[in-house]
Every structure is written in structure tokens, then in C-alpha cells.
Scaffold this motif. Sequence first.
Motif, PDB file in Angstrom:
ATOM      1  N   GLY B 308      41.086  47.764  43.594  1.00 43.33           N
ATOM      2  CA  GLY B 308      40.960  47.648  45.078  1.00 43.33           C
ATOM      3  C   GLY B 308      41.896  46.826  45.551  1.00 43.33           C
ATOM      4  N   SER B 309      41.807  46.585  46.834  1.00 44.59           N
ATOM      5  CA  SER B 309      42.831  45.657  47.426  1.00 44.59           C
ATOM      6  C   SER B 309      42.099  44.589  48.045  1.00 44.59           C
ATOM      7  CB  SER B 309      43.480  46.319  48.811  1.00 44.59           C
ATOM      8  OG  SER B 309      43.956  47.573  48.434  1.00 44.59           O
ATOM      9  N   PRO B 310      42.828  43.309  47.953  1.00 43.98           N
ATOM     10  CA  PRO B 310      41.987  41.964  48.439  1.00 43.98           C
ATOM     11  C   PRO B 310      41.588  42.258  49.818  1.00 43.98           C
ATOM     12  CG  PRO B 310      44.302  41.853  48.220  1.00 43.98           C
ATOM     13  CD  PRO B 310      44.226  43.016  47.648  1.00 43.98           C
ATOM     14  N   LEU B 311      40.616  41.514  50.148  1.00 44.37           N
ATOM     15  CA  LEU B 311      40.200  41.307  51.513  1.00 44.37           C
ATOM     16  C   LEU B 311      41.174  40.332  52.467  1.00 44.37           C
ATOM     17  CD1 LEU B 311      36.376  41.014  51.404  1.00 44.37           C
ATOM     18  CD2 LEU B 311      37.607  42.704  52.570  1.00 44.37           C
TER      19      LEU B 311
END
Lengths: 494, 494
Positions: B308-311
Amino acid sequence: MQLYLSLDPQSGVTLQAQIVAQMRALIATRRLPPGSPVPTTRELGRQLGVSRNTVSAAYDQLVSQGYLVTERTVGTFVCSTVPEEAMRPAAPPPAPHGGGLYTALDLPLPYTGRGLPGLHRPTPSGIEIDFVFGRSALQSFPEKTWRRILADRLGGAMERMSEYAHPAGIAELRQLIASHLGPARGIVCAAEQVLLVAGFQQGINLAAHLFVAPGATVVMEAPSYRGAAFVFESYGGRIVPVPVDAHGIDVGRLPEGRVKLVYVTPSHQFPTGATLPLHRRLALLEWAARAGAYLLEVDYDADFRYEGSPLPSLQSLDRNGCVIYLNSFSRSLGPGLRIGYMVVPRQLIRPALTIKSLMDNGLPWLEQAALTQFVRDGSWETHVRRLRHTYLLRRDALLDALRRDLPQVSVSGAEAGTHLYLTLPSGTIGAARLQAECHARGVGVYPLDDSPAWLCEHLDDPDRHLLLGYGHLNEAQIREGIARCAAALGGAGR
Amino acid sequence: MQLYLSLDPQSGVTLQAQIVAQMRALIATRRLPPGSPVPTTRELGRQLGVSRNTVSAAYDQLVSQGYLVTERTVGTFVCSTVPEEAMRPAAPPPAPHGGGLYTALDLPLPYTGRGLPGLHRPTPSGIEIDFVFGRSALQSFPEKTWRRILADRLGGAMERMSEYAHPAGIAELRQLIASHLGPARGIVCAAEQVLLVAGFQQGINLAAHLFVAPGATVVMEAPSYRGAAFVFESYGGRIVPVPVDAHGIDVGRLPEGRVKLVYVTPSHQFPTGATLPLHRRLALLEWAARAGAYLLEVDYDADFRYEGSPLPSLQSLDRNGCVIYLNSFSRSLGPGLRIGYMVVPRQLIRPALTIKSLMDNGLPWLEQAALTQFVRDGSWETHVRRLRHTYLLRRDALLDALRRDLPQVSVSGAEAGTHLYLTLPSGTIGAARLQAECHARGVGVYPLDDSPAWLCEHLDDPDRHLLLGYGHLNEAQIREGIARCAAALGGAGR
């Protein structure tokens, strides 16, 4: 590159639409600037956990909207001319705030102490010959030898670079330094007492962190080195200046009462160049025992002494374990290297190592390793001898030029180092005015208050003194510079 | 080499006799150790300002007394077997003192705070597979590419090494970092806001020096990173721990009242590996504005995120200019490099630069220059992508092995970084006992209190957690290590 995108499968918006919207936002706010590459569809798909087709479809949409361009076989890029509508202002970025807003928010005031404009000093425009302090001869960095040694040390570097090393530095280098200090400076110490630091400034900072809590008294020579004074101030230290005369710090004027630390340059006082005589050294050590003070002995010009032998270092005379000795390879290999060393008394080995590890976990490995080899195989010794000869010729050229062109100026500090301390006779223009006159003739000379000197107000007439750095100038430049300086002094009248 | 000798023409003793006596003393006290070379007669004569003949006569005498040996065409050396009488004890060197003498002399106590055994951890003997935290894959240092780039950068290095550079670092590298942070971390900043530091530890120290005076309140996650806690303590900071749950720092338990600084790891909490959700990030920023606190956001695993992508980083969400972002190249190029960076809000540019220059006058030039080229030409980006893939395979091998061999153990922090946080179920042996059992099987595993974790007493049962670093181990080592660990847990009973 992983892109700063975040998809929400529960949002009710398709994943493709989310990718399009978020990439538009990245482009519109210039987080992805025009012309920059974006990940391949496979890469981004993997990052986001969505199929490559979804990303492909989103990219196609962005290309058709003019946000992206695809160059076959090269990749996909942000379009260098992004469509008009994308240029509408996005959420405003944080403004470049002044103090106002922060007072309102009541953010704590950060450090408000004095800065260090000092040693990073590009030559001002219009200056052709710059007698600035702190620059070394180009030859101080042995480019060819270093290239060979680095290539050598890089074999096997993978193992050493992938781990944290000992925060005190490479053991062999510490041993080599300990062995050098015996015959060269009369210092008998074990390798464990030698701690590698990133140059003088870090050594001073380390000592400050060890000893200086708010309100602690720190004695400094007056005048002294600005970079040290500001460090002590930054820890809340109270600086007590003790005047320097022609023989260094005036030990008769050391303060009564508790003192935590004394910053002292006995071999070649900065900036005056005075040498502290033996009886004053002994008196200083006796006083330190009474005051409960540690002495930070900064021996910055030890490698470049031109006449006679140095006097015993304070460290070699110390019988109470109260002297911390500090030196650096900056003077012999250039300030770009950032490797120096301290010798601490045994009871300080552990505290000093603790502080060093808290500061930065130790120095970079590769250049330490190169330096180890450079010292071990004798190259450093040879290098210093050659460089000393170069500096000696430059110093002699400067002394000759001064005697010939500026006989009225008195000179001190010529026995060592790479700068002279000049005193203008009364009845001529002052140092600040001379600087301006020299500047007009393309020559940089530096009054004390435009140099790394500090606490100069204790001198009789601070504006009669100048610092001239000469290590980086060749003899022709030196002669020409002094001739112009003489013209400046002569032409300016009184 | 210049020898530590000093002649007195007024002493009534001949110069030759003085040289002999002083060199005997140097040799007898081992300042000149057996076998070491001494200067040529010409060199020493020049140093002392006496004729070469005087030195020659003195050397002859020392040779005849057995202190020196001359090897024709090679040089003169200290005899490797120095005569008996020279071995009589010289003036006693300072004894390796304990506290006693210094209490008597009333020397000030140096720093007595806690040390950092932490990251420099050679593998203990008997350990074949070491799941220690903080070691990188060997491939993290790109030896070949670095060799090429260093050779390239060494051309013209003489000029750059002979001067002090800008203490914030090479301008182009700061610009490259600023450009990288936009698309990668959503951070919009100018190059002037980027300050190069010597890795995480120095960045933390810099923030501490800026904000932490004695008595200042510093909030830390509990558990958190020991190397940060000890730094804040070393400046007299008062640490207020705020517990971490499965979603990171519990923002509902942030303290009332004035706080100077918060140390926080929102992307991948150290040591638990939790990710702070968006609503907590926003709540933390709101609270910071009320408390007048700066947030030090340590983004140590940003380059190695697997799912996923970082927050959004705190810095990218901040509208008040209260976030200091800290990251390092240690994770991607190995800790031996010692280059990291901070992004500071605009109002802190000047204070942070001041402190950095007071700390060490800036980083070494050559490796900064090499890194600049490495980032500029895209090598860093490629390197990180490859390394991420290596780490991903190792992580997957570790997760598989744990699922298969230790299904009762729960795992967190696997989304990013190079370590896992394990929790042992109740009813098995504790982490300390497991460490001992694993050690007996040649495997190193680390309970929290034998790791860089700190403030662990706030966990329900600190002895049920372990840190497993895996970045430096290959898949076969990982599988074998976990198999032995399972045997240790199974064999030990309860």
C-alpha cells in the motif's frame, strides 16, 4: 519511486477515479513537478495493491487530459505544460511565517543564541587576493594518494558500511594517533583515551555537553575563538574572559571560585599567536586543581611549527587528569575531511564516549579507514613535512613583504600556523578602514570583528589589529597583496 | 616528525648533552618506543636551531650507549633492546584514577547520564544467525558504483577539501532531497528548509539542543527509541511517556500543559511497527498547537514500505509550521555513510543552521558530493527499488517461517522496514528465557530490554516481546534461524 497515493476501497469511488484524482492533485500542487517521471503501471499497481490494468486506464485518462505524456520505450512523465485548469490554486501551502503567527500559537522559542558566520566564507566579489583565515593550501588534500587509498579501502567496504561502527572510531587509527603523540607532543596515552571527533568544532561541543549546564562558569582567553564561545553560550554557560598579553593568558587574573572548564590555546594562542611560557602552564594547572576545573587544550597549529621545539603540552604536564587535549586533521588534510581527535583523562573515557554516541553514533567509516591507511604507511608524516615546507616559504614571503612594505606594522604569531596577527601603529587609519581601502584594491584583510576572533573588547584598541591567513596563497599573491595593502595604508592618510 | 625536545642555551649544559639527556628521557618513558624512527640529523638540527654536527655528535653518543641504532641508507631508530638502566621507572605517569582522587581535587562530575550501548553491536561469539536490529543488507552499500563516483568526484576535490563548506550541506543535494520528498512523501518544501545531518542520531541531538533546556517536557511514545530518550535526558529534559497501542501513540493520553517537543514515529512506530491512522495524526497536530509543542517526525522506514501507500506524513498535514521531519540515508546506503536530513519549518531555518554549525561546522565534503551524484543520476532510486525487493523477499521468508514454525507468536510491523515486532503468547517462556535458549542454539533474538527500545515498562508484559531484525540475513539463514527458535521455544517447556 513510491508515489504518495492512498486508495480507499470503501469510498464508493472507483479505484481508477481515485488514482486519477489523486495524481491530478499531486501534479496541480507541484508535488509532482512538470517533466518528472512517474512509476510504471506495474510498479504503481504493486504499490497500491490494484491490477496493472486499473493503473493503465488511469494513466490513459491522465494522458488524454494533458497531465501526463508517454514516450514509447522511455516512460511516462508529467506534462511540461499542464492544462490551465490544473493551475488553479490548490489548498494553500503553509505560508513562510514570520514570528507573528507563532507567538499567537505560542510555539516555544527555538535557540536564539549567536550564530557562526565564521569559517564558511566564500571570497567576496571584487577580492582577488584574500588573506582570509581558515583556508588551507590546495595541496593540503593529497588528491592522488587519496584516490589510490580510497580505491583500496572500498574493497570489503560493504561489510563495514552496513553496520554501525564503534562510536569512538577505528581502533587502529586511535592507536596510531596515540603513538604519534608520544614523540611529537610528549603525550603518553593509551588508545582508549583517544576519541575521534568530526573536527575542532565537534570536540568543543562534546566538552561543552560534558561540562556546561546553564550557569556554569567557563573561562576563555580574551580575545579567543568565537566558535567556542558561542557553543558554551548555547549550553547556557557563563563566559569569564581572562585577558591575553604577549605571553598568552594572564594566569594572575584567573578568577576565584568554581570554574567548570577553561578553553585555552597554549601553543599558539588564537588569535594573537602568543606562546604560553612554562611557568604559566604550571601555574594554570595548579589553579585548575584549586578551582576544580578541566582544561580544554586546543592545539590547533601543532603540526605547523617553523622554529624551535614546542613547549610541553598542558596534557604532558598534567598530573591530576584534568586536561582534555584536542587536535584535528583539518589543518593538514583540509577542513573538508572533518576528522579530529581528543585525548581524555581515563576517568572521562566513558562519559565522553557516551556523549559522542549520543551526538552522532560515530564518524563515517570510509574516510576514517582511508586516513588510517594514510597514517599507517607514513604518507601523513611525509605529507605534513612537505606542507610545512610550503607554508614556511609562504610565511617567509609574507614576513619579508611586511618588513619591506609595511615596516610600521608589528607582527606576532609567526612561529607556527598559517596566519599572522598584525598590530597597526597608532596614528594610522584603523583596521576597519584599512579593510575597506584594501577591498577597493581587490585585497581581503580582516579586522578582528570580521574574523573568528571573539572577546576582543578586552584589548586596548581592538580596531588596530588584523588577522592575515596566508596558507592558501602563493608567494607572488602574498607579495602583490601586501604591496596593495601598503598602498591602501599610505594612500588613506590618517 | 618534529620531536618534543626543548633546548636552553642559558642552562650551562652543552646543547649536545641536553639533546642526549632529553632523548634518553623520551626513550626511557617510551614516548619514543623501541624500533621507532628518529628524525635525520639535518631535520632535528633545523627544528632545534642548532648545527647538524651537534645533533650528529649527540646521536653518536646515543648509539654508543645503546639507545639508538643507525642502519646505513635507511635511517636511525630507537634500539629494540634498550639498555637495562634506561628501564628504571621514570616519573610515574598519571595513574588510572577512579573517583577517589578526583573527589579529593573536587573536579566537577562529568556527564553521568545513560550511555548508548545500542546500535554498535558486534555479534556475540556462539551466535551464527543474528536477528539483531539495525544492520543492513550488505548490498545496501553499492560498492562498485560508489568507487566509480568517488573517482569521478575526486577530480577537483582539492579545492573543496581545502575550505569550510556550507554547514547545511551541498546545495544541490538539498534541492534533490526537496524534489524527492514531494512525490514520495507529499512534502512541499524549499531546498533551504532541508538541512543535512550526520544521520538520525545527530538530527535528534540537533532538535534537542534547539528545544530542550533543563526541566523542559519532552513527550515520547512508550515504548520508543532509547537513543532519543538518552539525548533528551542529556540536556536535562523531563520525559513524559504516552502509551502506544496497536494504532500508535494514544492521542487521548497526551498530557495537559506545556510541552516543548514530541518525538514520534507515525509511519512505522519504533519498536511496535504500528501505523498512526489519519484521524490520530490530525488530533496530534491540533494538540500540538494547543500545547505549543514542536513535533519531531522520524520517518525511518519510509524508503522500505511493502504494502500500500504510506499515510500522509505529519509534515504534509501541518498548517502551523510545527513539524520537523527527519530521515536518513542510513537505511538505504548503510549506517557507515552517516548522512541524513531534516526538513524544518521556515522559522527554524536559521536557528537550526546555527546549531548545526556549532555542532560540527557541517558534514565531510567528499561523500556528500558522491551522494549528490548518486541521487542526481537516478542511481539512488534504482538502488532503493532493488534493495526493497531484496528486503521484501526476506520479510516474506521470515513471515512464512514464523507462520509455519511459530504459529502461536503474533507479529506486527511487517508492512515496512527491516524488523518485526513479535509477541509471545502467555503460557510460554518469556522473551529473556527464549533469548538464552536460542543463544544455546546459535541464534540471536532480542527481548525489548536488550534492544534499542525504551520506556517498555508501560507495556502490559514487557517480557513477552521481541525485536527481530532481518535485513542483513538471507532467506536460508532466516528459515534456519526460525526453525531453531521454534525448537528453543518448544524444548524449553513453560
